[in-house]
Design a protein around this motif. Structure first.
Motif, PDB file in Angstrom:
ATOM      1  N   LYS A  60      -0.797   4.033   8.276  1.00  0.00           N
ATOM      2  CA  LYS A  60       0.249   3.055   7.976  1.00  0.00           C
ATOM      3  C   LYS A  60       1.452   3.270   8.886  1.00  0.00           C
ATOM      4  CE  LYS A  60       2.825   0.802   4.300  1.00  0.00           C
ATOM      5  NZ  LYS A  60       3.039   0.633   2.840  1.00  0.00           N
ATOM      6  N   GLU A  61       1.717   4.509   9.217  1.00  0.00           N
ATOM      7  CA  GLU A  61       2.817   4.831  10.128  1.00  0.00           C
ATOM      8  C   GLU A  61       2.635   4.127  11.473  1.00  0.00           C
ATOM      9  OE1 GLU A  61       4.580   8.795  12.440  1.00  0.00           O
ATOM     10  OE2 GLU A  61       3.012   8.993  10.921  1.00  0.00           O
ATOM     11  N   THR A  62       1.396   4.120  11.972  1.00  0.00           N
ATOM     12  CA  THR A  62       1.103   3.456  13.243  1.00  0.00           C
ATOM     13  C   THR A  62       1.245   1.948  13.105  1.00  0.00           C
ATOM     14  OG1 THR A  62      -0.459   5.222  13.784  1.00  0.00           O
ATOM     15  CG2 THR A  62      -0.630   3.186  15.052  1.00  0.00           C
ATOM     16  N   TYR A  63       0.737   1.423  12.005  1.00  0.00           N
ATOM     17  CA  TYR A  63       0.834  -0.016  11.725  1.00  0.00           C
ATOM     18  C   TYR A  63       2.290  -0.472  11.745  1.00  0.00           C
ATOM     19  CZ  TYR A  63       0.747  -4.280   8.856  1.00  0.00           C
ATOM     20  OH  TYR A  63       0.931  -5.556   8.375  1.00  0.00           O
ATOM     21  N   LEU A  64       3.158   0.285  11.097  1.00  0.00           N
ATOM     22  CA  LEU A  64       4.575  -0.076  11.041  1.00  0.00           C
ATOM     23  C   LEU A  64       5.240   0.089  12.406  1.00  0.00           C
ATOM     24  CD1 LEU A  64       5.536   1.566   7.620  1.00  0.00           C
ATOM     25  CD2 LEU A  64       5.183  -0.871   8.091  1.00  0.00           C
ATOM     26  N   ARG A  65       4.819   1.103  13.142  1.00  0.00           N
ATOM     27  CA  ARG A  65       5.436   1.367  14.442  1.00  0.00           C
ATOM     28  C   ARG A  65       5.225   0.219  15.430  1.00  0.00           C
ATOM     29  NH1 ARG A  65       2.797   5.674  15.908  1.00  0.00           N
ATOM     30  NH2 ARG A  65       1.664   4.877  17.715  1.00  0.00           N
ATOM     31  N   LEU A  82     -12.226  12.835   6.769  1.00  0.00           N
ATOM     32  CA  LEU A  82     -12.532  13.993   7.610  1.00  0.00           C
ATOM     33  C   LEU A  82     -12.032  13.769   9.038  1.00  0.00           C
ATOM     34  CD1 LEU A  82     -13.934  16.749   7.860  1.00  0.00           C
ATOM     35  CD2 LEU A  82     -16.054  15.524   8.416  1.00  0.00           C
ATOM     36  N   ALA A  83     -12.214  12.564   9.554  1.00  0.00           N
ATOM     37  CA  ALA A  83     -11.760  12.264  10.916  1.00  0.00           C
ATOM     38  C   ALA A  83     -10.250  12.394  11.034  1.00  0.00           C
ATOM     39  CB  ALA A  83     -12.203  10.856  11.314  1.00  0.00           C
ATOM     40  N   PHE A  84      -9.532  11.962  10.002  1.00  0.00           N
ATOM     41  CA  PHE A  84      -8.070  12.002  10.051  1.00  0.00           C
ATOM     42  C   PHE A  84      -7.501  13.400   9.813  1.00  0.00           C
ATOM     43  CE2 PHE A  84      -8.191   7.306   9.490  1.00  0.00           C
ATOM     44  CZ  PHE A  84      -7.319   6.970  10.521  1.00  0.00           C
ATOM     45  N   GLN A  85      -8.363  14.376   9.580  1.00  0.00           N
ATOM     46  CA  GLN A  85      -7.877  15.751   9.507  1.00  0.00           C
ATOM     47  C   GLN A  85      -7.345  16.203  10.861  1.00  0.00           C
ATOM     48  OE1 GLN A  85      -7.604  17.342   6.460  1.00  0.00           O
ATOM     49  NE2 GLN A  85      -8.243  15.270   5.868  1.00  0.00           N
ATOM     50  N   ASP A  86      -7.842  15.558  11.920  1.00  0.00           N
ATOM     51  CA  ASP A  86      -7.267  15.758  13.247  1.00  0.00           C
ATOM     52  C   ASP A  86      -6.013  14.894  13.312  1.00  0.00           C
ATOM     53  OD1 ASP A  86      -6.503  15.692  15.914  1.00  0.00           O
ATOM     54  OD2 ASP A  86      -8.553  15.551  16.684  1.00  0.00           O
ATOM     55  N   HIS A  87      -4.852  15.501  13.277  1.00  0.00           N
ATOM     56  CA  HIS A  87      -3.599  14.757  13.162  1.00  0.00           C
ATOM     57  C   HIS A  87      -3.247  13.970  14.422  1.00  0.00           C
ATOM     58  CE1 HIS A  87      -2.852  16.497   9.265  1.00  0.00           C
ATOM     59  NE2 HIS A  87      -3.011  17.719   9.756  1.00  0.00           N
ATOM     60  N   ASN A  88      -3.993  14.188  15.496  1.00  0.00           N
ATOM     61  CA  ASN A  88      -3.766  13.404  16.712  1.00  0.00           C
ATOM     62  C   ASN A  88      -4.435  12.037  16.639  1.00  0.00           C
ATOM     63  OD1 ASN A  88      -2.266  15.413  18.144  1.00  0.00           O
ATOM     64  ND2 ASN A  88      -4.184  16.510  18.516  1.00  0.00           N
ATOM     65  N   ILE A  89      -5.327  11.869  15.663  1.00  0.00           N
ATOM     66  CA  ILE A  89      -6.038  10.601  15.503  1.00  0.00           C
ATOM     67  C   ILE A  89      -5.221   9.669  14.617  1.00  0.00           C
ATOM     68  CG2 ILE A  89      -8.086   9.514  14.498  1.00  0.00           C
ATOM     69  CD1 ILE A  89      -9.693  11.934  15.394  1.00  0.00           C
ATOM     70  N   GLU A  90      -5.015   8.444  15.091  1.00  0.00           N
ATOM     71  CA  GLU A  90      -4.240   7.455  14.342  1.00  0.00           C
ATOM     72  C   GLU A  90      -5.077   6.258  13.903  1.00  0.00           C
ATOM     73  OE1 GLU A  90      -0.118   6.693  15.876  1.00  0.00           O
ATOM     74  OE2 GLU A  90      -0.924   7.656  17.676  1.00  0.00           O
ATOM     75  N   ALA A 121       0.830  -1.208   0.000  1.00  0.00           N
ATOM     76  CA  ALA A 121       0.000   0.000   0.000  1.00  0.00           C
ATOM     77  C   ALA A 121       0.862   1.255   0.000  1.00  0.00           C
ATOM     78  CB  ALA A 121      -0.918  -0.007   1.216  1.00  0.00           C
ATOM     79  N   THR A 122       0.487   2.217  -0.833  1.00  0.00           N
ATOM     80  CA  THR A 122       1.253   3.460  -0.931  1.00  0.00           C
ATOM     81  C   THR A 122       0.585   4.619  -0.201  1.00  0.00           C
ATOM     82  OG1 THR A 122       0.152   4.066  -3.009  1.00  0.00           O
ATOM     83  CG2 THR A 122       2.182   2.763  -3.169  1.00  0.00           C
ATOM     84  N   GLY A 123      -0.645   4.426   0.260  1.00  0.00           N
ATOM     85  CA  GLY A 123      -1.362   5.497   0.942  1.00  0.00           C
ATOM     86  C   GLY A 123      -0.987   5.618   2.406  1.00  0.00           C
ATOM     87  N   GLU A 124      -1.482   6.680   3.039  1.00  0.00           N
ATOM     88  CA  GLU A 124      -1.197   6.931   4.451  1.00  0.00           C
ATOM     89  C   GLU A 124      -2.158   6.192   5.373  1.00  0.00           C
ATOM     90  OE1 GLU A 124      -1.244  11.103   5.140  1.00  0.00           O
ATOM     91  OE2 GLU A 124       0.334  11.551   3.693  1.00  0.00           O
ATOM     92  N   ILE A 125      -3.355   5.868   4.869  1.00  0.00           N
ATOM     93  CA  ILE A 125      -4.389   5.231   5.680  1.00  0.00           C
ATOM     94  C   ILE A 125      -4.674   3.833   5.136  1.00  0.00           C
ATOM     95  CG2 ILE A 125      -6.726   5.423   6.601  1.00  0.00           C
ATOM     96  CD1 ILE A 125      -4.793   7.665   7.466  1.00  0.00           C
ATOM     97  N   LEU A 126      -4.746   2.852   6.036  1.00  0.00           N
ATOM     98  CA  LEU A 126      -5.002   1.468   5.650  1.00  0.00           C
ATOM     99  C   LEU A 126      -6.375   1.019   6.132  1.00  0.00           C
ATOM    100  CD1 LEU A 126      -1.569  -0.140   6.657  1.00  0.00           C
ATOM    101  CD2 LEU A 126      -2.240   0.745   4.415  1.00  0.00           C
ATOM    102  N   GLY A 127      -6.977   0.125   5.372  1.00  0.00           N
ATOM    103  CA  GLY A 127      -8.244  -0.481   5.760  1.00  0.00           C
ATOM    104  C   GLY A 127      -8.361  -1.834   5.093  1.00  0.00           C
ATOM    105  N   LEU A 128      -9.306  -2.619   5.553  1.00  0.00           N
ATOM    106  CA  LEU A 128      -9.509  -3.967   5.019  1.00  0.00           C
ATOM    107  C   LEU A 128     -10.978  -4.158   4.668  1.00  0.00           C
ATOM    108  CD1 LEU A 128      -8.925  -7.043   4.594  1.00  0.00           C
ATOM    109  CD2 LEU A 128      -9.299  -7.312   7.056  1.00  0.00           C
ATOM    110  N   LEU A 129     -11.233  -4.642   3.458  1.00  0.00           N
ATOM    111  CA  LEU A 129     -12.592  -4.997   3.062  1.00  0.00           C
ATOM    112  C   LEU A 129     -12.605  -6.443   2.581  1.00  0.00           C
ATOM    113  CD1 LEU A 129     -15.546  -4.264   2.555  1.00  0.00           C
ATOM    114  CD2 LEU A 129     -14.886  -3.547   0.239  1.00  0.00           C
ATOM    115  N   PRO A 130     -13.151  -7.377   3.369  1.00  0.00           N
ATOM    116  CA  PRO A 130     -13.316  -8.750   2.889  1.00  0.00           C
ATOM    117  C   PRO A 130     -14.230  -8.775   1.665  1.00  0.00           C
ATOM    118  CG  PRO A 130     -13.539  -8.652   5.270  1.00  0.00           C
ATOM    119  CD  PRO A 130     -13.539  -7.235   4.779  1.00  0.00           C
ATOM    120  N   HIS A 131     -14.055  -9.774   0.827  1.00  0.00           N
ATOM    121  CA  HIS A 131     -14.766  -9.799  -0.448  1.00  0.00           C
ATOM    122  C   HIS A 131     -16.275  -9.964  -0.307  1.00  0.00           C
ATOM    123  CE1 HIS A 131     -14.246 -14.130   0.397  1.00  0.00           C
ATOM    124  NE2 HIS A 131     -15.393 -14.247  -0.234  1.00  0.00           N
TER     125      HIS A 131
END
Length: 258
Positions: A145-150, A92-100, A68-78
């Motif tokens: 993704k930053e949080t996922y890697l951390r 919109l929620a992630f516009q608050d940079h304190n939210i991970e 994934a090349t984006g900053e936000i990750l999600g999963l959708l089962p088929h």
């Protein structure tokens, strides 16, 4: 999107993504060995196969999140779907940079359209709460993704309760999930998945218990006492009905250490 023999419901999931009209959406198809026309459906929608011949769900997710090349990750089962406008609400929620990490409650729907159960009702979810039960639906969860890697991402050591391990790891380092008011997704009980309760009591039960034991040790002393009291009370429920004094003692103990 991890998929194996998912042709029956795949179009519904892909259509739910298509109507988002979200400009920065990246769909990564991670396809396991399939004998149906799963690959052809992705081709029909113009979605290339990002990763193929995965061994299990954990392998698919590890490689999907890695690519994934984006900053936000999600999963959708088929066999599930994202509700209209969901990705814009997440953005919109992630516009608050304190939210991970964000999530919403979601309905679990039977094949006849009736509601099977309501998932993700809890707010202010803590590690103490999560050690006892997986409270956050995977399909309505999005995280940086930053949080996922951390936190070290997903491990193959737990190939089935991958989301549960990830939630525990993020909570253990102090990452708190932010609950979005509106539902973001629908979980379909198709026979290919199952409710969160069903999953925890079948093939993943030993792994779930192992994870709970690992993260129970990371709790504070007070949290351990509270969790322990609730566990013992649940096990002793038939006996406590006969001896209400003991039941009251456990309840008072819980209040003292809360």
């Amino acid at each position: 999107m991890p998929v194996k023999n998912g042709a029956k419901y795949l179009r519904r999931a892909l259509d739910s993504l298509k109507i988002q009209n979200y400009p920065n959406l990246e769909i990564l198809a991670c396809v396991g060995p399939s004998i149906d026309n799963t690959k052809e459906i992705f081709k029909e929608y113009g979605i290339p196969i990002a990763y193929e011949d995965d061994n299990n769900a954990a392998d698919a997710l590890i490689n999907g999140y890695r690519l994934a090349t984006g900053e936000i990750l999600g999963l959708l089962p088929h066999d599930d779907e994202i509700l209209p406008g969901a990705l814009h609400k997440v953005n919109l929620a992630f516009q608050d940079h304190n939210i991970e990490w964000v999530y919403s409650a979601t309905n679990s729907i039977n094949t006849d359209g009736s509601i099977h159960s309501r998932l993700g009702n809890e707010t202010n979810v803590t590690l103490e709460m999560m050690v006892e039960r997986n409270l956050i639906p995977t399909i309505s969860s999005f995280f940086k993704k930053e949080t996922y890697l951390r936190v070290g991402g997903i491990r193959k050591a737990f190939p089935y309760p991958t989301d549960y391990e990830l939630w525990l790891k993020m909570l253990a380092v102090g990452t708190r999930p932010h609950k979005i008011k509106d539902d973001l997704a629908i979980f379909h009980v198709t026979g290919l998945n199952g409710s969160m309760d069903t999953i925890e009591t079948t093939i993943t039960a030993p792994e779930v218990k192992q994870l709970r034991d690992i993260y129970f040790k990371k709790l504070s002393l007070g949290a351990k006492i509270r969790v322990g009291a609730r566990r013992y009370r649940a096990r002793l429920k038939p006996l406590l009905k006969k001896y209400p004094i003991a039941d009251r003692f456990l309840r008072r103990l819980h209040k003292i250490v809360r």
